[in-house]
Scaffold this motif. Structure first.
Motif, PDB file in Angstrom:
ATOM      1  N   LEU A   7       0.865  -1.132   0.099  1.00  0.00           N
ATOM      2  CA  LEU A   7      -0.008  -0.111  -0.074  1.00  0.00           C
ATOM      3  C   LEU A   7       0.619   1.312  -0.017  1.00  0.00           C
ATOM      4  O   LEU A   7       0.592   2.283  -0.714  1.00  0.00           O
ATOM      5  CB  LEU A   7      -0.936  -0.046   1.214  1.00  0.00           C
ATOM      6  N   GLY A   8       1.892   1.140   0.664  1.00  0.00           N
ATOM      7  CA  GLY A   8       2.886   2.440   0.717  1.00  0.00           C
ATOM      8  C   GLY A   8       3.713   2.886  -0.481  1.00  0.00           C
ATOM      9  O   GLY A   8       4.081   3.637  -0.549  1.00  0.00           O
ATOM     10  N   ASP A   9       3.501   1.902  -1.563  1.00  0.00           N
ATOM     11  CA  ASP A   9       4.172   2.134  -2.650  1.00  0.00           C
ATOM     12  C   ASP A   9       3.306   3.267  -3.455  1.00  0.00           C
ATOM     13  O   ASP A   9       3.573   3.639  -4.645  1.00  0.00           O
ATOM     14  CB  ASP A   9       4.367   0.905  -3.445  1.00  0.00           C
ATOM     15  N   SER A  10       2.086   3.449  -3.050  1.00  0.00           N
ATOM     16  CA  SER A  10       1.311   4.309  -3.785  1.00  0.00           C
ATOM     17  C   SER A  10       1.770   5.917  -3.808  1.00  0.00           C
ATOM     18  O   SER A  10       2.220   6.137  -2.815  1.00  0.00           O
ATOM     19  CB  SER A  10      -0.170   4.633  -3.062  1.00  0.00           C
ATOM     20  N   ALA A  11       2.132   6.195  -4.915  1.00  0.00           N
ATOM     21  CA  ALA A  11       2.882   7.512  -5.042  1.00  0.00           C
ATOM     22  C   ALA A  11       2.999   7.976  -6.522  1.00  0.00           C
ATOM     23  O   ALA A  11       2.555   7.291  -7.328  1.00  0.00           O
ATOM     24  CB  ALA A  11       4.379   7.219  -4.724  1.00  0.00           C
ATOM     25  N   LEU A  12       3.519   9.134  -6.702  1.00  0.00           N
ATOM     26  CA  LEU A  12       3.695   9.636  -8.027  1.00  0.00           C
ATOM     27  C   LEU A  12       5.520   9.206  -8.441  1.00  0.00           C
ATOM     28  O   LEU A  12       6.484   9.461  -7.767  1.00  0.00           O
ATOM     29  CB  LEU A  12       3.665  11.266  -8.092  1.00  0.00           C
ATOM     30  N   TYR A  13       5.435   8.614  -9.581  1.00  0.00           N
ATOM     31  CA  TYR A  13       7.013   8.189 -10.023  1.00  0.00           C
ATOM     32  C   TYR A  13       7.331   8.996 -10.918  1.00  0.00           C
ATOM     33  O   TYR A  13       6.702   9.025 -11.923  1.00  0.00           O
ATOM     34  CB  TYR A  13       7.070   6.747 -10.235  1.00  0.00           C
ATOM     35  N   LEU A  14       8.488   9.848 -10.761  1.00  0.00           N
ATOM     36  CA  LEU A  14       8.787  10.755 -11.654  1.00  0.00           C
ATOM     37  C   LEU A  14      10.352  10.355 -12.388  1.00  0.00           C
ATOM     38  O   LEU A  14      10.970   9.919 -11.389  1.00  0.00           O
ATOM     39  CB  LEU A  14       9.384  12.176 -11.112  1.00  0.00           C
ATOM     40  N   CYS A  15      10.151  10.419 -13.978  1.00  0.00           N
ATOM     41  CA  CYS A  15      11.583   9.999 -14.290  1.00  0.00           C
ATOM     42  C   CYS A  15      12.048  11.406 -14.729  1.00  0.00           C
ATOM     43  O   CYS A  15      11.465  12.397 -14.975  1.00  0.00           O
ATOM     44  CB  CYS A  15      11.232   9.268 -15.476  1.00  0.00           C
ATOM     45  N   ALA A  16      13.400  11.636 -14.734  1.00  0.00           N
ATOM     46  CA  ALA A  16      14.119  12.653 -15.315  1.00  0.00           C
ATOM     47  C   ALA A  16      15.368  12.312 -16.100  1.00  0.00           C
ATOM     48  O   ALA A  16      15.915  11.281 -15.754  1.00  0.00           O
ATOM     49  CB  ALA A  16      14.582  13.513 -14.101  1.00  0.00           C
ATOM     50  N   SER A  17      15.721  13.188 -16.833  1.00  0.00           N
ATOM     51  CA  SER A  17      16.870  12.904 -17.681  1.00  0.00           C
ATOM     52  C   SER A  17      17.722  14.178 -17.842  1.00  0.00           C
ATOM     53  O   SER A  17      17.445  15.293 -17.727  1.00  0.00           O
ATOM     54  CB  SER A  17      16.376  12.488 -19.139  1.00  0.00           C
ATOM     55  N   SER A  18      19.034  13.734 -18.145  1.00  0.00           N
ATOM     56  CA  SER A  18      19.989  15.002 -18.315  1.00  0.00           C
ATOM     57  C   SER A  18      20.964  14.090 -19.391  1.00  0.00           C
ATOM     58  O   SER A  18      20.957  13.221 -19.466  1.00  0.00           O
ATOM     59  CB  SER A  18      20.641  15.254 -17.142  1.00  0.00           C
ATOM     60  N   ARG A  19      22.118  15.191 -19.807  1.00  0.00           N
ATOM     61  CA  ARG A  19      22.793  14.505 -20.703  1.00  0.00           C
ATOM     62  C   ARG A  19      23.795  13.613 -19.842  1.00  0.00           C
ATOM     63  O   ARG A  19      24.416  12.509 -20.533  1.00  0.00           O
ATOM     64  CB  ARG A  19      23.744  15.606 -21.390  1.00  0.00           C
ATOM     65  N   GLY A  20      24.209  13.984 -18.775  1.00  0.00           N
ATOM     66  CA  GLY A  20      24.873  13.017 -17.551  1.00  0.00           C
ATOM     67  C   GLY A  20      26.454  12.878 -17.858  1.00  0.00           C
ATOM     68  O   GLY A  20      27.108  12.298 -17.535  1.00  0.00           O
ATOM     69  N   GLY A  21      26.754  13.722 -18.795  1.00  0.00           N
ATOM     70  CA  GLY A  21      28.362  13.660 -18.969  1.00  0.00           C
ATOM     71  C   GLY A  21      28.969  14.863 -18.364  1.00  0.00           C
ATOM     72  O   GLY A  21      28.181  15.499 -17.392  1.00  0.00           O
TER      73      GLY A  21
END
Lengths: 115, 117
Positions: free
Chosen positions: B83-97
């Motif tokens: 039940l505690g996994d209920s949430a908004l899951y956000l993904c984010a990106s960047s160039r990472g370099g």
């Protein structure tokens, strides 16, 4: 262990006045600080950042101040507009091994600008 | 250019089930990070992938896992849902370099809202 804290869950300000959002951190390894704004049903969007070697950064109506000795930063919005009503997240960035960086976020402050 | 795309936007699961969430980063971005947002807790870091390798991991149980494909698209999986996994899951990106080394600025998607019943 909350390394980044936003102690005010909410803030209400009159349109045209100044909004001041505060953030405290504990980890001295953070070297960049960022503010994000989030509207309902949208992802956070980047607002402004500041390097730990500076004490102020300004971008239009938004200014971020950093007090490194107090481990405290604040976001000033002048003048506040109703469209600024959103949740504001403070985030602190540190370099990990290699080229990896990690952002640690505060719990957010809901800003409401009253017309 | 197109932003970060997450699917599905909303989903409902029951306890014990598993879920897979998908994220397509901004074109040219090689780093994908996942965050969990719950009320009052802010954004909690789950993990980061760069060039198909997990480069960093937060303090979440092993039920939370992820992977990244050669086209930089990423998936995260949560098994044996609670039940505690209920949430908004956000993904984010960047160039990472190297260019991102100075700030750590991330570009977020709109999130996947998971409800566990």
């Amino acid at each position: 262990d909350q390394q980044v804290k936003q102690n005010s869950p909410s803030l209400s300000v009159q349109e045209g006045r100044i909004s001041i959002l505060n953030c405290d951190y504990t980890n001295s390894m953070f070297d960049y600080f960022l503010w994000y704004k989030k509207y309902p049903a949208e992802g956070p969007t980047f607002l402004i950042s500041i390097s730990s070697i500076k004490d102020k950064n300004e971008d239009g109506r938004f200014t971020v101040f950093l007090n490194k000795s107090a481990k405290h930063l604040s976001l000033h919005i002048v003048p506040s507009q109703p469209g600024d009503s959103a949740v504001y997240f403070c985030a602190a960035s540190r370099l990990l091994s290699g080229s990896a960086r990690q952002l640690t976020f505060g719990s957010g402050t809901q800003l409401t600008v009253l017309p | 250019k197109a932003g970060v795309t997450q699917t599905p936007r909303y989903l409902i699961k029951t306890r014990g089930q598993q879920v897979t969430l998908s994220c397509s980063p901004i074109s040219g971005h090689r780093s994908v990070s996942w965050y969990q947002q719950t009320p009052g807790q802010g954004l909690q870091f789950l993990f980061e992938y760069f060039s198909e390798t997990q480069r960093n991991k937060g303090n979440f149980p092993g039920r939370f896992s992820g992977r990244q494909f050669s086209n930089s698209r990423s998936e995260m999986n949560v098994s044996t849902l609670e039940l505690g996994d209920s949430a908004l899951y956000l993904c984010a990106s960047s160039r990472g370099g190297q260019r991102e080394l100075n700030t750590g600025e991330l570009f977020f998607g709109e999130g996947s809202r998971l409800t566990v019943l």
